[in-house]
Write a protein that holds these residues in place. Structure first.
Motif, PDB file in Angstrom:
ATOM      1  N   ALA A 187       1.270  -1.280   0.249  1.00  0.00           N
ATOM      2  CA  ALA A 187      -0.280   0.174   0.739  1.00  0.00           C
ATOM      3  C   ALA A 187       0.811   0.748  -0.151  1.00  0.00           C
ATOM      4  O   ALA A 187       0.362   2.218  -0.842  1.00  0.00           O
ATOM      5  CB  ALA A 187      -1.230  -0.186   1.813  1.00  0.00           C
ATOM      6  N   PHE A 188       2.428   0.634   0.896  1.00  0.00           N
ATOM      7  CA  PHE A 188       2.977   2.617   0.556  1.00  0.00           C
ATOM      8  C   PHE A 188       3.333   2.196  -0.025  1.00  0.00           C
ATOM      9  O   PHE A 188       4.096   3.724  -0.928  1.00  0.00           O
ATOM     10  CB  PHE A 188       3.939   2.310   1.852  1.00  0.00           C
ATOM     11  N   GLY A 189       4.013   1.460  -1.258  1.00  0.00           N
ATOM     12  CA  GLY A 189       4.302   1.084  -2.697  1.00  0.00           C
ATOM     13  C   GLY A 189       3.584   2.776  -3.187  1.00  0.00           C
ATOM     14  O   GLY A 189       3.908   2.398  -4.108  1.00  0.00           O
ATOM     15  N   ILE A 190       2.670   1.458  -3.838  1.00  0.00           N
ATOM     16  CA  ILE A 190       1.296   2.592  -4.095  1.00  0.00           C
ATOM     17  C   ILE A 190       1.204   3.755  -4.222  1.00  0.00           C
ATOM     18  O   ILE A 190       1.054   4.652  -5.407  1.00  0.00           O
ATOM     19  CB  ILE A 190       0.111   2.079  -4.239  1.00  0.00           C
ATOM     20  N   LEU A 191       0.692   4.323  -2.963  1.00  0.00           N
ATOM     21  CA  LEU A 191       0.862   5.249  -2.171  1.00  0.00           C
ATOM     22  C   LEU A 191       1.862   6.414  -2.819  1.00  0.00           C
ATOM     23  O   LEU A 191       2.161   7.848  -3.113  1.00  0.00           O
ATOM     24  CB  LEU A 191       0.888   5.452  -1.196  1.00  0.00           C
ATOM     25  N   ALA A 192       3.372   5.595  -2.625  1.00  0.00           N
ATOM     26  CA  ALA A 192       4.538   6.668  -2.690  1.00  0.00           C
ATOM     27  C   ALA A 192       5.124   6.711  -4.058  1.00  0.00           C
ATOM     28  O   ALA A 192       6.388   7.209  -3.799  1.00  0.00           O
ATOM     29  CB  ALA A 192       5.633   6.552  -1.152  1.00  0.00           C
ATOM     30  N   THR A 193       4.763   5.888  -4.953  1.00  0.00           N
ATOM     31  CA  THR A 193       5.795   5.868  -5.837  1.00  0.00           C
ATOM     32  C   THR A 193       4.992   5.868  -7.301  1.00  0.00           C
ATOM     33  O   THR A 193       3.703   5.814  -7.249  1.00  0.00           O
ATOM     34  CB  THR A 193       6.249   4.046  -6.124  1.00  0.00           C
ATOM     35  N   PRO A 194       5.736   6.954  -8.103  1.00  0.00           N
ATOM     36  CA  PRO A 194       4.710   7.027  -9.482  1.00  0.00           C
ATOM     37  C   PRO A 194       4.126   5.736  -9.919  1.00  0.00           C
ATOM     38  O   PRO A 194       4.596   4.655  -9.832  1.00  0.00           O
ATOM     39  CB  PRO A 194       5.300   7.639 -10.230  1.00  0.00           C
TER      40      PRO A 194
END
Length: 416
Positions: A355-362
């Motif tokens: 979820a953080f990867g989806i939130l924090a990366t393009p």
């Protein structure tokens, strides 16, 4: 020391590596180059740094080390190139590993073994076997590490006939005595394909080598996969005899009991663990974004962006359910009803990291996650669904292997 030279710093860095304080290596290196005397890293420094990057999955830092090597004339050093292959493989980047491998003018047995092992751990079993064939054509004789990689490839992909042939060939054709790692791979291979009794007989037939705890845990993992309660209890007995039982062994036993619905034994095992003070390791998943390591535990609320992460997590859950994802409640080891089990599984550490990867990366950025434990079946299904719905490549390195999720499929073909 009033004056520290490059050798001094290298010795300190190697000491941190040997003592498994890998994360501190990068901090020591930072001090090395920022020290008032500013020591210049050499080829030995680069070798240690690549080992640290491989352990941490620190791909961005590994790329910087590679650039430094090439700028300072170390780009063709065979030991460094071998370490680059290993580093890229252990970061789940086989394309880069292959690129380094293909441009090497000289390849020794370590080079080929590193490539074979890299293919194995990333789920390309047939590719590992093809690399071994090419190794033979190149006239490079294999060693024990080569066969560890080969047998591991067969194990991860369920290639039983090929694995047994290699196990026989290494002794008869190459005169290499099987070591404990080779037996472990074969026991793992037999166990994964359901031949649990044969795996147990193989371990008990070992004469010159004494089965160690890792070998028994391999078989215990197979008992979990195939829900074999009787053999699982026997294996735990062997671990107790070795005085090597760990919390993870009892967790596997809990998995076996819960998979067959024996909640009474689950309860007894939990009580036994509590009485003996046996503490389980918390699942921890990490993701590196812009050079910063972000770590997550189950139901973690310590991150500075926790509210955004949980909002994103809830949105992901909604989108995946629309797409047909249903939580695999067999991964929950407590005797709860279906709704409670689904909720308990919702915030596992790797899901929060995703979820953080989806939130924090393009959009379109590959999400790379490292986990200290084996990924559970539900998180595996979750990652498959997320890779399809969000059109992301997700790479998860758990304690056993890599999983490359792309367009709703995993490189392991659900065999791990």
């Amino acid at each position: 020391m009033p004056h520290k030279d490059t050798v001094s710093w290298n010795v300190l860095i190697s000491s941190f590596l040997r003592n498994k304080r890998t994360r501190d290596v990068l901090g020591v290196f930072d001090s090395m180059v920022r020290d008032e005397f500013g020591c210049k890293p050499d080829d030995v420094t680069c070798l240690f740094l690549l080992q640290a990057c491989a352990d941490l999955g620190a791909l961005e830092f590994g790329d910087k080390v590679r650039n430094y090597m090439e700028e300072n004339g170390y780009g063709d050093a065979i030991k460094l190139c071998n370490s680059l292959i290993s580093m890229y493989s252990r970061c789940g980047c086989l394309d880069q590993a292959y690129e380094v491998f293909n441009r090497m003018r000289e390849k020794n047995v370590v080079t080929w073994s590193a490539m074979i092992s890299g293919l194995a751990m990333n789920g390309h079993g047939r590719g590992a076997l093809e690399a071994f064939r090419q190794m033979g054509q190149a006239g490079v004789p294999p060693d024990d590490q080569t066969f560890t990689g080969l047998l591991s490839a067969c194990s991860h992909c369920g290639l039983l006939d090929e694995g047994m042939l290699f196990f026989e060939t290494m002794t008869k054709q190459y005169g290499i005595k099987p070591n404990i790692h080779h037996y472990g791979c074969i026991a793992d291979l037999m166990g994964r394909v359901g031949k649990l009794d044969q795996a147990y007989e193989l371990i008990m037939s070992m004469k010159e080598l004494k089965p160690d705890s890792a070998l028994w845990r391999t078989l215990l993992g197979a008992c979990r996969i195939h829900h074999n309660v009787t053999l699982g209890e026997t294996v735990v007995g062997h671990l107790v005899e070795l005085k090597a039982q760990e919390a993870g062994d009892y967790v596997l036993l809990l998995n076996i009991y819960s998979s067959v619905g024996d909640w009474e034994k689950v309860k007894d095992t939990r009580r036994f663990m509590k009485e003996r003070g046996i503490q389980t390791s918390l699942g921890c998943s990490s993701i590196i974004v812009k050079g910063v390591v972000h770590e997550f535990l189950v139901d973690d609320v310590s991150h500075s962006r926790k509210e955004e992460i949980y909002t994103t997590m809830d949105e992901i859950n909604k989108q995946l359910k629309i797409a047909g994802y249903v939580a695999d409640i067999t991964s929950e080891l407590h005797n709860l009803d279906e709704e409670e089990k689904g909720h308990a599984l919702s915030y596992h550490s790797e899901k929060l990291a995703m979820a953080f990867g989806i939130l924090a990366t393009p959009p379109g950025t590959t999400i790379r996650i490292a986990k200290n434990l084996r990924t559970c079946v539900d998180c595996h299904e979750f990652a498959k669904a997320l890779s399809w719905v969000y059109n992301r490549v997700v790479v998860i390195r758990d304690r056993n292997r890599f999983h490359h999720f792309r367009e709703g499929r995993c490189s392991c073909d659900d065999f791990w």
